[in-house]
Design a protein around this motif. Structure first.
Motif, PDB file in Angstrom:
ATOM      1  N   UNK A  55     -23.089  43.282 -20.754  1.00  0.00           N
ATOM      2  CA  UNK A  55     -22.967  41.939 -20.193  1.00  0.00           C
ATOM      3  C   UNK A  55     -22.150  41.028 -21.104  1.00  0.00           C
ATOM      4  N   UNK A  56     -21.214  40.320 -20.527  1.00  0.00           N
ATOM      5  CA  UNK A  56     -20.381  39.406 -21.298  1.00  0.00           C
ATOM      6  C   UNK A  56     -21.172  38.149 -21.629  1.00  0.00           C
ATOM      7  N   UNK A  57     -21.257  37.772 -22.905  1.00  0.00           N
ATOM      8  CA  UNK A  57     -21.977  36.546 -23.261  1.00  0.00           C
ATOM      9  C   UNK A  57     -21.112  35.313 -23.003  1.00  0.00           C
ATOM     10  N   UNK A  58     -21.752  34.251 -22.522  1.00  0.00           N
ATOM     11  CA  UNK A  58     -21.034  33.019 -22.214  1.00  0.00           C
ATOM     12  C   UNK A  58     -21.379  31.857 -23.146  1.00  0.00           C
ATOM     13  N   UNK A  59     -22.664  31.661 -23.392  1.00  0.00           N
ATOM     14  CA  UNK A  59     -23.065  30.444 -24.112  1.00  0.00           C
ATOM     15  C   UNK A  59     -24.406  30.653 -24.805  1.00  0.00           C
ATOM     16  N   UNK A  60     -24.501  30.137 -26.030  1.00  0.00           N
ATOM     17  CA  UNK A  60     -25.754  30.103 -26.789  1.00  0.00           C
ATOM     18  C   UNK A  60     -25.965  28.679 -27.259  1.00  0.00           C
ATOM     19  N   UNK A  61     -27.208  28.219 -27.272  1.00  0.00           N
ATOM     20  CA  UNK A  61     -27.454  26.875 -27.762  1.00  0.00           C
ATOM     21  C   UNK A  61     -28.927  26.555 -27.870  1.00  0.00           C
ATOM     22  N   UNK A  62     -29.249  25.364 -28.379  1.00  0.00           N
ATOM     23  CA  UNK A  62     -30.656  24.940 -28.490  1.00  0.00           C
ATOM     24  C   UNK A  62     -31.155  24.346 -27.177  1.00  0.00           C
ATOM     25  N   UNK A  63     -32.416  24.549 -26.897  1.00  0.00           N
ATOM     26  CA  UNK A  63     -33.070  23.881 -25.781  1.00  0.00           C
ATOM     27  C   UNK A  63     -33.496  22.483 -26.208  1.00  0.00           C
TER      28      UNK A  63
END
Length: 329
Positions: free
Chosen positions: A110-118
Motif C-alpha cells: 500500500x502506498x503511504x499518503x500522510x502521517x500526522x498527530x491527532x
C-alpha cells in the motif's frame, strides 16, 4: 510479528498471541467541511485526498496495536490506522518503509499518503486502500516478487535503515553498520537478549545468547552479504493478495539486511517448496543457507518471548543450545 495489524481482517490468528481485533468505529453520515478543524484525517482526505465527501467509515479488524478503518469517499477509498497512545514516530517509520518497498516497483504494497498527530493525543497514517482477493497469495509468485524486491532494494550506507522502527511493538534499532555480523549480533539478537534479561531476569538465555553472538562468524563464511531491503516481519498475517491474485505485503519493519533474514518468521508464514524454488531462481541460494536458517528464526522467537511470555522461551533456548553445540563453544 504476529500482533501487527493488516489492511483488512485476514481471519488469521494464533491462540497464543492474545490479540483481538479492535472495532471501534461505527458508520456515519458524510462529513461536512465544517468538521475539518476537529479531525486531521478528514481534513487531508477532503483536501489533498481530492474527495468532496466521506460516504462511510467502517472498521477493519485484524490487529491489536492500532485501530484500523476504511474511509469510502467519492474519490475512492483510503485505509487509515490510528493510535491514541503514541506520537507519529511509529507511523512515520512505517510510511518510510512502505515507501521504500513501493519505489522498488516489485511486490505490491500500500502506498503511504500522510502521517500526522491527532487532535489532543495520538497519531494516524493514511494509505492506499487495497481490495483484497478471496484467496491467499500464490506461493511461487510471492517468492519471485519478494526476491525481486531484495534484488532491487539496495543501500550504499550498509546495513540498517534511515530511522529506527518497531517489530510488533518492540523497538527495532537500525543504526547503520558496514558489518552485517556486528549489526545482527548487536541490534537484533543482543537487543532482544537484553530485553529478556531486563524484563524476566533471564540471565541464562542472556549469557548463552551472547556466547553464540561472539562465536557465530563461522556461519557466514564463504558468502557475500549485500544489504537488501527487507520487509522485516513477514508472517502470514502480513501477506495477502489483491483482487487480481497478485501478492501484497503489509505492516513492515523494514531495514537493509542479509536477504536470508527475511525468512525469520517462516514458522508463522507457511512458506512452501514452490515459494523457495521461485525465490532462489532470482536470488540464488548461498552456501550454508540451511545451517544459518535458525539464526534468523532466533531473533523473532526472542521477540515473541519478550512480547508474549515464556511460551516462546524454549524455542529460543533450543536454537541457542543447538548452535553452541554445532560451533563447539
Amino acid at each position: 510479528m504476529v500482533a501487527h495489524v493488516g489492511l483488512i481482517s485476514l481471519s488469521v490468528a494464533f491462540p497464543s498471541m492474545h490479540c483481538l481485533p479492535r472495532l471501534g468505529f461505527t458508520k456515519r453520515r458524510p462529513f461536512a467541511m465544517a468538521a475539518l478543524s476537529d479531525d486531521p484525517v478528514q481534513e487531508w482526505i477532503l483536501t489533498e485526498g481530492k474527495a468532496t465527501q466521506i460516504t462511510r467509515i467502517s472498521p477493519v479488524g485484524g490487529g491489536c496495536i492500532n485501530l484500523a478503518s476504511r474511509y469510502d469517499t467519492d474519490a475512492g477509498s483510503f485505509f487509515v490506522k490510528t493510535n491514541r497512545s503514541i506520537g507519529p514516530s511509529m507511523f512515520e517509520a512505517e510510511a518510510i518503509g512502505l515507501d521504500a518497498m513501493y519505489k522498488t516497483g516489485t511486490i505490491r504494497v500500500p502506498k503511504p499518503y500522510k502521517v500526522g498527530p491527532l487532535r489532543n493525543s495520538g497519531s494516524y497514517i493514511i494509505m492506499e486502500f487495497i481490495e483484497f482477493g478471496a484467496s491467499r497469495s500464490n506461493q511461487s509468485v510471492l517468492g519471485k516478487k519478494l526476491a525481486e524486491m531484495h534484488k532491487a532494494g539496495k543501500s550504499e550506507k550498509g546495513f540498517g535503515f534511515p530511522v529506527d522502527n518497531t517489530v510488533g511493538s518492540t523497538p527495532q534499532i537500525n543504526t547503520w553498520s558496514s558489518d552485517w555480523i556486528q549489526f545482527y549480533g548487536e541490534h537484533r539478537l543482543g537487543f532482544q537478549l537484553k530485553l529478556a534479561r531486563d524484563q524476566y531476569g533471564d540471565s541464562t538465555i542472556y549469557q548463552k545468547g551472547h556466547r553464540l553472538i561472539k562465536n557465530m562468524a563461522p556461519l557466514f563464511e564463504d558468502i557475500v552479504i549485500e544489504p537488501c531491503l527487507l520487509h522485516g516481519d513477514l508472517w502470514s498475517g502480513n501477506i495477502t493478495s489483491d483482487k487480481d491474485g497478485e501478492p501484497v505485503i503489509l505492516d513492515p519493519a523494514c531495514y537493509y539486511g542479509h536477504s536470508e533474514a527475511e525468512f525469520g518468521m517462516s514458522w508463522c508464514a507457511g512458506f512452501g517448496g514452490s515459494f523457495y524454488n521461485a525465490y532462489f531462481e532470482v536470488m540464488p541460494k548461498q552456501p550454508g543457507f540451511e545451517k544459518r536458517r535458525d539464526i534468523y528464526l532466533l531473533y523473532h522467537y526472542l521477540n515473541h518471548y519478550n512480547l508474549f511470555g515464556s511460551g516462546y522461551r524454549s524455542s529460543a533456548m533450543s536454537i541457542i543450545d543447538d548452535y553452541l553445540r554445532m560451533l563447539n563453544v
